[in-house]
Design a protein around this motif. Sequence first.
Motif: not given
Length: 339
Positions: A157-173, A207-215
Amino acid sequence: MSNAESSSSYENHPVHYFEDGNIIFILESKVLFKLYRGAISKQSEVFSDMLSVPQPAGDKKGGETSSNSPQELIDGVPAIHLTDTTESFAAVLDIVLPSPTPDFYQNQRKGSQRFSLDHIMSILELSQKYCMPTAESWAKLMLGEKYPVPKAQDLRINDSPWTVFKSGIEAAKLIQVAREYELPRYLPIAFYYLATSSNLEPVFQAQILSAKDQARLCAGRMRMIDTVIEAAADKPENGIARGPPCALKSKNGQDCVGWNVEMKSMWSMSPSRLWKDLVNNPLTELRWRFASWDRHGRYCSHCSDRVRQGFVTVRRELYGRLEQFFCPVENVFLSLDGF
């Protein structure tokens, strides 16, 4: 024309420069890495092939080579120019050579969080460029430690692996890395982080994400919201449906209030706020609801346990379906039981 130079014209790398080395690499036209042929060849198929090709030495005259020799010498040692950055080349050498820097060992002891995603990406890039399996394995290991991705059935219940990202740029990378190096396990948590972010403008501008990934990101967010709303609508704890009365005693000794009360009364918060948080960030909201449920002890243990277990179950199911939410297939039918 002379191909012989002195090292005094360059800057020696502070770590990867060995006086008795027998091959020199020149980075950024100024920094010298003086290494041992055998050591670097053992770690890299590309360098092994490169250094095994005989280079014409030319006629030495006063320590210089003749003008028809392509071999560059620095202090009599063969030298090769590389187009990589000094920092990235040193980073990969820290891993593959037998004497990494003290800072490297110190960072490794402190865990993968000491290494930035950019640092790991540069090592992945060079490890594939120069066929260095040891460096590639290390980089993938660090990715796994930096971005742990538990299986759905193991999600606590306390696991939140997505919270490790410091920014959207990091997640996109990380999405970019997952695509390029065939590491799909990281895609769900990175997409979820972006889908629940309040400001994606910097990500799209970069512009890190491709057009397909943005969609895929936009469509996946809508799939996730639709699924959450449909599944939550008939649950009494969400304030729309009503449940049967309960004849048991609550934890404070009074009659269990049951399910014929308003949502605001259950949570001490406005229903609109609760629904907004649920659809915008369901996994985080369900964790909060688990921790916050019935703080005043107005429900019996049976009702409270049922609701709390429902939060855990649905959270795992949602987490397990992130890959389906953000898949490229359109019009995917998704449903959740037990919400």
